[in-house]
Design a protein around this motif. Sequence first.
Motif, PDB file in Angstrom:
ATOM      1  N   SER A  83     -17.743  -5.830  -0.494  1.00  0.00           N
ATOM      2  CA  SER A  83     -16.310  -5.814  -0.572  1.00  0.00           C
ATOM      3  C   SER A  83     -15.797  -7.185  -0.065  1.00  0.00           C
ATOM      4  O   SER A  83     -16.444  -8.328  -0.171  1.00  0.00           O
TER       5      SER A  83
ATOM      6  N   PHE B 219      -5.851  -9.057  -8.113  1.00  0.00           N
ATOM      7  CA  PHE B 219      -5.516  -8.367  -6.988  1.00  0.00           C
ATOM      8  C   PHE B 219      -4.578  -9.001  -5.963  1.00  0.00           C
ATOM      9  O   PHE B 219      -3.704  -8.436  -5.568  1.00  0.00           O
TER      10      PHE B 219
ATOM     11  N   VAL C 267      -1.054  -7.694  -7.151  1.00  0.00           N
ATOM     12  CA  VAL C 267      -0.707  -6.491  -6.685  1.00  0.00           C
ATOM     13  C   VAL C 267      -0.416  -6.472  -4.898  1.00  0.00           C
ATOM     14  O   VAL C 267       0.407  -5.958  -4.600  1.00  0.00           O
TER      15      VAL C 267
ATOM     16  N   TRP D  59      -2.495   1.098   1.465  1.00  0.00           N
ATOM     17  CA  TRP D  59      -3.950   1.245   1.696  1.00  0.00           C
ATOM     18  C   TRP D  59      -4.655   2.457   1.088  1.00  0.00           C
ATOM     19  O   TRP D  59      -5.389   2.537   0.463  1.00  0.00           O
TER      20      TRP D  59
ATOM     21  N   SER E 187      -3.541   4.202  -1.054  1.00  0.00           N
ATOM     22  CA  SER E 187      -3.436   4.308  -2.745  1.00  0.00           C
ATOM     23  C   SER E 187      -4.664   3.284  -3.342  1.00  0.00           C
ATOM     24  O   SER E 187      -5.527   3.671  -4.267  1.00  0.00           O
ATOM     25  N   MET E 188      -4.946   2.223  -2.432  1.00  0.00           N
ATOM     26  CA  MET E 188      -6.314   1.477  -2.640  1.00  0.00           C
ATOM     27  C   MET E 188      -7.354   2.088  -2.641  1.00  0.00           C
ATOM     28  O   MET E 188      -8.340   2.158  -3.451  1.00  0.00           O
TER      29      MET E 188
ATOM     30  N   TRP F 107      -5.954 -10.456   4.463  1.00  0.00           N
ATOM     31  CA  TRP F 107      -5.256 -10.724   3.192  1.00  0.00           C
ATOM     32  C   TRP F 107      -4.195 -11.953   3.224  1.00  0.00           C
ATOM     33  O   TRP F 107      -3.835 -12.111   2.045  1.00  0.00           O
TER      34      TRP F 107
ATOM     35  N   HIS G 110     -16.824   1.705  -5.832  1.00  0.00           N
ATOM     36  CA  HIS G 110     -16.759   0.688  -5.044  1.00  0.00           C
ATOM     37  C   HIS G 110     -17.684   0.534  -3.966  1.00  0.00           C
ATOM     38  O   HIS G 110     -17.761  -0.293  -3.281  1.00  0.00           O
TER      39      HIS G 110
END
Length: 258
Positions: A95, A125, A128, A145, A147-148, A180, A242
């Motif tokens: 990731s 992304f 989003v 977070w 929801s991700m 981020w 993932h």
Amino acid sequence: MPEYFGGLAADSHGTADDRPPLVFLHGLTYDRRQWEPVLRELADIDPGRRAVAFDLPGHGGSPRRDFYRSEEVVEVVHQAVTAAGLDAPIIVGHSLGGALATVYAATHPARGVVNVDQPLLVGGFRDVLLQAEPRLRGPGWRQVWESMVAGMHVDLLPPAARELVRTATTPRPDLLLGYWAELLDTPAEELTRLRTRDMAAIRERGIPYHHVSGNPLPPAYRSWLESALPEVAVTVLPDSGHFPHLAHPAELAKILTG
């Protein structure tokens, strides 16, 4: 108890020899424990291999920083790699760690990259994140977070791996916003230019690059990846969402020793 190299907490295994050392970088909010299943498999099929799993800055036992931009974090990782005496390692990242592994190999000595389920083109992304930014900066950050995480298909993992995903993580708003920040304040076109530049540097250096994913790559992304780095190897470890390194640790260990 972890060892510390260059200020980063780490689990260190094996001894230096003629095999390229392995460096493991986990994903955002997780920590070095994410690599334990792979390291166990590695110990069985490649005993004594020098391998170090680091906690990224702000994660696990590693200290927090004011900023977490990729180039700054990569420099911290390089200092830790150097302090651990690892000469031109194979960088394995999941990731976020896959993106950092890519930048690392483009800027520092490396003998290979294994990118576990991290697309390098993040324009979608980024969109989003921009929509979610107000909630990320307020009390709704945890819902964003969660929801991700719900979209990462943790349910596909075996029970022990699901428990590792649940427990070997410490989500915090400073981590999400810090790591981020680069996506939020950099235009998508510039992000694409930077990653294309990184892949060009990796190609010029002749560094092997292996992309491991839990699902087939979207055709447009695979086309870009193979155009940027024609020698790239792509492996899909199915039914893993993932977390292909947790669903198929033995298969990933074989890739690392191949």
